[in-house]
Design a protein around this motif. Sequence first.
Motif: not given
Length: 148
Positions: A79-96
């Motif tokens: 599928g297609i990867f998305f790091s956040s629930p919407s384009p305006d939202s912050p990412s679920f997680v970040e490195v470290d």
Amino acid sequence: MDKELKDLINLFSKSNLTTLKYKDEEISLELGKGSTEVKENELNIPDESIPVKSIEEKRDSNSNIESQSYYKLESPLVGIFFSSPSPDSPSFVEVDKEVKKGDVLCIVEAMKMFNEVKSPMDGIVKKINFKDEDLVQFGDIIFEIEEK
């Protein structure tokens, strides 16, 4: 032909997959590239809520320190990867950043269905291998997590 079906065929044609089986209440579809022979259960897609651990431990080539053995969280589906629930939202997680077991790490969209990929353990995210809207294949290592 239904737009969702066309999108699936287009996604398959651009992928590295050689076979794909899809079945719902109305349609049964088998796609193949190269060989026309399709083996039974050639495409095994596990339950998306069960994280799959990679057997192979790889050395982080971008680091000068000794090889780290991080948990390799593989994509449970194509599928297609998305790091956040919407384009305006912050990412679920970040490195470290620290994560707890069950925290949502990303979303993988497949056939207009948004599937949450959750952390299988408490730990620290050490590597994110995809960017928003990248195509992920079944078994691709999405995250590397240092277990706590």
